[in-house]
Write a protein that holds these residues in place. Structure first.
Motif, PDB file in Angstrom:
ATOM      1  N   ASN A  28       6.829  17.609   6.023  1.00  0.00           N
ATOM      2  CA  ASN A  28       7.886  18.333   6.730  1.00  0.00           C
ATOM      3  C   ASN A  28       7.939  19.775   6.233  1.00  0.00           C
ATOM      4  O   ASN A  28       8.591  20.068   5.238  1.00  0.00           O
ATOM      5  N   PRO A  29       7.254  20.689   6.927  1.00  0.00           N
ATOM      6  CA  PRO A  29       7.242  22.096   6.498  1.00  0.00           C
ATOM      7  C   PRO A  29       8.627  22.745   6.513  1.00  0.00           C
ATOM      8  O   PRO A  29       8.834  23.770   5.880  1.00  0.00           O
ATOM      9  N   ASN A  30       9.572  22.150   7.217  1.00  0.00           N
ATOM     10  CA  ASN A  30      10.931  22.692   7.293  1.00  0.00           C
ATOM     11  C   ASN A  30      11.891  21.945   6.383  1.00  0.00           C
ATOM     12  O   ASN A  30      13.085  21.848   6.673  1.00  0.00           O
ATOM     13  N   LEU A  31      11.378  21.428   5.308  1.00  0.00           N
ATOM     14  CA  LEU A  31      12.179  20.680   4.352  1.00  0.00           C
ATOM     15  C   LEU A  31      13.393  21.501   3.909  1.00  0.00           C
ATOM     16  O   LEU A  31      13.248  22.656   3.520  1.00  0.00           O
ATOM     17  N   PRO A  32      14.599  20.913   3.991  1.00  0.00           N
ATOM     18  CA  PRO A  32      15.801  21.680   3.657  1.00  0.00           C
ATOM     19  C   PRO A  32      16.053  21.788   2.148  1.00  0.00           C
ATOM     20  O   PRO A  32      17.073  21.354   1.628  1.00  0.00           O
ATOM     21  N   ILE A  33      15.095  22.365   1.455  1.00  0.00           N
ATOM     22  CA  ILE A  33      15.241  22.620   0.023  1.00  0.00           C
ATOM     23  C   ILE A  33      15.107  24.127  -0.150  1.00  0.00           C
ATOM     24  O   ILE A  33      14.110  24.724   0.260  1.00  0.00           O
TER      25      ILE A  33
END
Length: 66
Positions: free
Chosen positions: A15-20
């Motif tokens: 998931n390149p859009n990981l919410p970290i």
């Protein structure tokens, strides 16, 4: 740092859009530690651990629990 970098790298592949907040910085910091260790100051590394790890831990726990 090596284990955290590898785990983050794998997670970003999924998931390149990981919410970290600093996911890319985790990877980059490990690379700096490994490849530029001769110019790394211990107080900078300690500052990362003290100032940034708590947020990273919170965000990962939220992902795992959510």
């Amino acid at each position: 740092m090596e284990i955290m970098r590898e785990a983050m790298n794998q997670a970003l592949r999924i998931n390149p859009n990981l919410p970290i907040t600093a996911s890319r910085k985790v990877v980059d910091t490990r690379n700096f530690v490994i490849h530029a260790y001769d110019s790394l100051k211990p107080d900078i590394l300690w500052g990362i651990v003290v100032n940034h790890m708590p947020l990273l831990k919170q965000e990962i726990e939220a992902l795992l629990n959510g």
